[in-house]
Design a protein around this motif. Structure first.
Motif, PDB file in Angstrom:
ATOM      1  N   LEU A  13       1.838 -94.568  54.220  1.00 38.04           N
ATOM      2  CA  LEU A  13       2.923 -93.627  54.553  1.00 38.04           C
ATOM      3  C   LEU A  13       2.384 -92.219  54.343  1.00 38.04           C
ATOM      4  CD1 LEU A  13       5.626 -95.549  52.528  1.00 38.04           C
ATOM      5  CD2 LEU A  13       5.459 -95.500  55.013  1.00 38.04           C
ATOM      6  N   ASN A  14       2.756 -91.295  55.227  1.00 35.15           N
ATOM      7  CA  ASN A  14       2.131 -89.974  55.196  1.00 35.15           C
ATOM      8  C   ASN A  14       3.119 -88.852  55.409  1.00 35.15           C
ATOM      9  OD1 ASN A  14      -0.629 -91.294  55.410  1.00 35.15           O
ATOM     10  ND2 ASN A  14       0.292 -91.931  57.342  1.00 35.15           N
ATOM     11  N   CYS A  15       2.735 -87.689  54.888  1.00 35.56           N
ATOM     12  CA  CYS A  15       3.483 -86.455  55.143  1.00 35.56           C
ATOM     13  C   CYS A  15       2.489 -85.318  55.332  1.00 35.56           C
ATOM     14  CB  CYS A  15       4.398 -86.099  53.979  1.00 35.56           C
ATOM     15  SG  CYS A  15       5.865 -87.141  53.822  1.00 35.56           S
ATOM     16  N   THR A  16       2.849 -84.394  56.199  1.00 36.57           N
ATOM     17  CA  THR A  16       2.106 -83.138  56.309  1.00 36.57           C
ATOM     18  C   THR A  16       3.043 -81.998  55.944  1.00 36.57           C
ATOM     19  OG1 THR A  16       2.653 -82.926  58.645  1.00 36.57           O
ATOM     20  CG2 THR A  16       0.584 -84.026  58.108  1.00 36.57           C
ATOM     21  N   TYR A  17       2.449 -80.904  55.507  1.00 32.02           N
ATOM     22  CA  TYR A  17       3.273 -79.775  55.109  1.00 32.02           C
ATOM     23  C   TYR A  17       2.587 -78.475  55.506  1.00 32.02           C
ATOM     24  CZ  TYR A  17       0.177 -79.545  51.006  1.00 32.02           C
ATOM     25  OH  TYR A  17      -0.908 -79.452  50.179  1.00 32.02           O
ATOM     26  N   SER A  18       3.351 -77.414  55.509  1.00 35.43           N
ATOM     27  CA  SER A  18       2.804 -76.139  55.980  1.00 35.43           C
ATOM     28  C   SER A  18       2.699 -75.090  54.866  1.00 35.43           C
ATOM     29  CB  SER A  18       3.670 -75.584  57.109  1.00 35.43           C
ATOM     30  OG  SER A  18       5.014 -75.417  56.677  1.00 35.43           O
ATOM     31  N   ASN A  19       3.439 -75.262  53.777  1.00 34.83           N
ATOM     32  CA  ASN A  19       3.498 -74.248  52.725  1.00 34.83           C
ATOM     33  C   ASN A  19       2.387 -74.472  51.707  1.00 34.83           C
ATOM     34  OD1 ASN A  19       4.165 -72.478  50.683  1.00 34.83           O
ATOM     35  ND2 ASN A  19       6.341 -72.927  50.721  1.00 34.83           N
ATOM     36  N   SER A  20       1.400 -73.587  51.698  1.00 34.33           N
ATOM     37  CA  SER A  20       0.263 -73.760  50.791  1.00 34.33           C
ATOM     38  C   SER A  20       0.643 -73.527  49.326  1.00 34.33           C
ATOM     39  CB  SER A  20      -0.866 -72.802  51.190  1.00 34.33           C
ATOM     40  OG  SER A  20      -0.404 -71.466  51.176  1.00 34.33           O
ATOM     41  N   ALA A  21       1.858 -73.062  49.071  1.00 35.00           N
ATOM     42  CA  ALA A  21       2.300 -72.852  47.684  1.00 35.00           C
ATOM     43  C   ALA A  21       2.697 -74.148  46.988  1.00 35.00           C
ATOM     44  CB  ALA A  21       3.471 -71.878  47.651  1.00 35.00           C
ATOM     45  N   PHE A  22       2.886 -75.220  47.754  1.00 35.24           N
ATOM     46  CA  PHE A  22       3.261 -76.498  47.132  1.00 35.24           C
ATOM     47  C   PHE A  22       2.127 -76.998  46.249  1.00 35.24           C
ATOM     48  CE2 PHE A  22       7.184 -76.568  48.961  1.00 35.24           C
ATOM     49  CZ  PHE A  22       7.261 -76.827  50.313  1.00 35.24           C
ATOM     50  N   GLN A  23       2.486 -77.375  45.027  1.00 34.68           N
ATOM     51  CA  GLN A  23       1.481 -77.820  44.060  1.00 34.68           C
ATOM     52  C   GLN A  23       1.800 -79.207  43.486  1.00 34.68           C
ATOM     53  OE1 GLN A  23      -1.275 -76.243  43.054  1.00 34.68           O
ATOM     54  NE2 GLN A  23      -0.988 -74.315  44.137  1.00 34.68           N
ATOM     55  N   TYR A  24       3.078 -79.559  43.480  1.00 39.34           N
ATOM     56  CA  TYR A  24       3.506 -80.844  42.927  1.00 39.34           C
ATOM     57  C   TYR A  24       4.037 -81.698  44.069  1.00 39.34           C
ATOM     58  CZ  TYR A  24       3.166 -78.770  38.290  1.00 39.34           C
ATOM     59  OH  TYR A  24       2.698 -78.182  37.147  1.00 39.34           O
ATOM     60  N   PHE A  25       3.650 -82.974  44.054  1.00 43.71           N
ATOM     61  CA  PHE A  25       3.955 -83.860  45.173  1.00 43.71           C
ATOM     62  C   PHE A  25       4.537 -85.158  44.636  1.00 43.71           C
ATOM     63  CE2 PHE A  25       1.876 -81.113  48.126  1.00 43.71           C
ATOM     64  CZ  PHE A  25       0.912 -80.481  47.365  1.00 43.71           C
ATOM     65  N   MET A  26       5.619 -85.602  45.251  1.00 43.98           N
ATOM     66  CA  MET A  26       6.323 -86.782  44.793  1.00 43.98           C
ATOM     67  C   MET A  26       6.632 -87.732  45.936  1.00 43.98           C
ATOM     68  SD  MET A  26       8.479 -84.256  42.585  1.00 43.98           S
ATOM     69  CE  MET A  26       7.350 -83.041  43.256  1.00 43.98           C
ATOM     70  N   TRP A  27       6.750 -88.977  45.601  1.00 36.86           N
ATOM     71  CA  TRP A  27       7.263 -89.987  46.520  1.00 36.86           C
ATOM     72  C   TRP A  27       8.471 -90.646  45.883  1.00 36.86           C
ATOM     73  CZ3 TRP A  27       5.829 -90.735  51.470  1.00 36.86           C
ATOM     74  CH2 TRP A  27       4.624 -90.169  51.885  1.00 36.86           C
ATOM     75  N   TYR A  28       9.533 -90.723  46.685  1.00 36.03           N
ATOM     76  CA  TYR A  28      10.752 -91.399  46.260  1.00 36.03           C
ATOM     77  C   TYR A  28      11.006 -92.581  47.190  1.00 36.03           C
ATOM     78  CZ  TYR A  28      12.126 -87.413  43.294  1.00 36.03           C
ATOM     79  OH  TYR A  28      12.186 -86.433  42.323  1.00 36.03           O
ATOM     80  N   ARG A  29      11.603 -93.630  46.649  1.00 32.49           N
ATOM     81  CA  ARG A  29      12.035 -94.776  47.431  1.00 32.49           C
ATOM     82  C   ARG A  29      13.561 -94.786  47.409  1.00 32.49           C
ATOM     83  NH1 ARG A  29       9.850-100.183  45.081  1.00 32.49           N
ATOM     84  NH2 ARG A  29      11.295 -99.636  43.397  1.00 32.49           N
ATOM     85  N   GLN A  30      14.144 -94.997  48.580  1.00 31.40           N
ATOM     86  CA  GLN A  30      15.608 -95.010  48.665  1.00 31.40           C
ATOM     87  C   GLN A  30      16.066 -96.256  49.410  1.00 31.40           C
ATOM     88  OE1 GLN A  30      17.520 -91.701  50.736  1.00 31.40           O
ATOM     89  NE2 GLN A  30      19.385 -91.931  49.509  1.00 31.40           N
TER      90      GLN A  30
END
Lengths: 112, 112
Positions: free
Chosen positions: A21-38
């Motif tokens: 499973l993958n995500c891309t992002y554009s904001n280089s300020a993001f430093q913490y990354f999480m995965w949630y299951r719903q």
């Protein structure tokens, strides 16, 4: 361009498969990354919490972060029907007062 | 140690009535976040509160919506004069400063 992009799926796999499973992002300020299951009609459940680039493993789950490519992944080994759910990536900046930005979620279906 | 508690789980309101959604954070957490989730949509940030303070309300609609987190008691998300478009699942999350956020099971608001 949305801040966080995530393919909505559904992603259908047979039991025992390795899921990516993958995500891309554009904001280089993001430093913490999480995965949630719903699960359907339930609240998001935190699966993985990582800081900056690298890998983190917890049981059948491995989270990878590549900040140079602005790309994060969640791998699920030996997938089970009980893994069928929507998986949401989330990320935030370094400030103690930053909020989480979510992807739309990927629906995963694991068939027996 | 109880998790994040939200109540009620389901709320039905007629158009024009007020809706009050409550969130009790996890023990030791003083930061509360409210998110809204529409069907097939991701989690949309609404407001971030610390005890007695609003830290970030950039996701809150300008009218009819308000939130508070008093020194004593739960956080309250208040929607005045509800309309059909307010029907959604509202999730609350809590954290200690700068740490991972844990979600409640949500309140499903239906406006009839």
């Amino acid at each position: 361009q949305k801040e966080v992009e995530q393919d909505p799926g559904p992603l259908s796999v047979p039991e025992g498969a390795i899921v990516s499973l993958n995500c891309t992002y554009s904001n280089s300020a993001f430093q913490y990354f999480m995965w949630y299951r719903q699960y359907s009609r339930k609240g998001p459940e935190l699966l993985m919490y990582t800081y900056s680039s690298g890998n983190k493993e917890d049981g059948r789950f491995t989270a990878q972060v590549d900040k140079s490519s602005k790309y994060i992944s969640l791998f699920i080994r030996d997938s089970q029907p009980s893994d069928s759910a929507t998986y949401l990536c989330a990320m935030r900046g370094n400030s103690g007062y930053s909020t989480l930005t979510f992807g739309k979620g990927t629906m995963l279906l694991v068939s027996p | 140690n109880a998790g994040v508690m939200q109540n009620p789980r389901h709320l039905v309101r007629r158009r024009g009535q007020e809706a009050r959604l409550r969130c009790s954070p996890m023990k030791g957490h003083s930061h509360v976040y409210w998110y809204r989730q529409l069907p097939e949509e991701g989690l949309k940030f609404m407001v971030y509160l610390q005890k007695e303070n609003i830290i970030d309300e950039s996701g809150m609609p300008k009218e009819r919506f308000s939130a508070e987190f008093p020194k004593e008691g739960p956080s309250i998300l208040r929607i005045q004069q509800v309309v059909r478009g307010d029907s959604a699942a509202y999730f609350c999350a809590s954290s200690s400063q700068g740490s991972e956020a844990f979600f409640g099971q949500g309140t499903r608001l239906t406006v009839v």
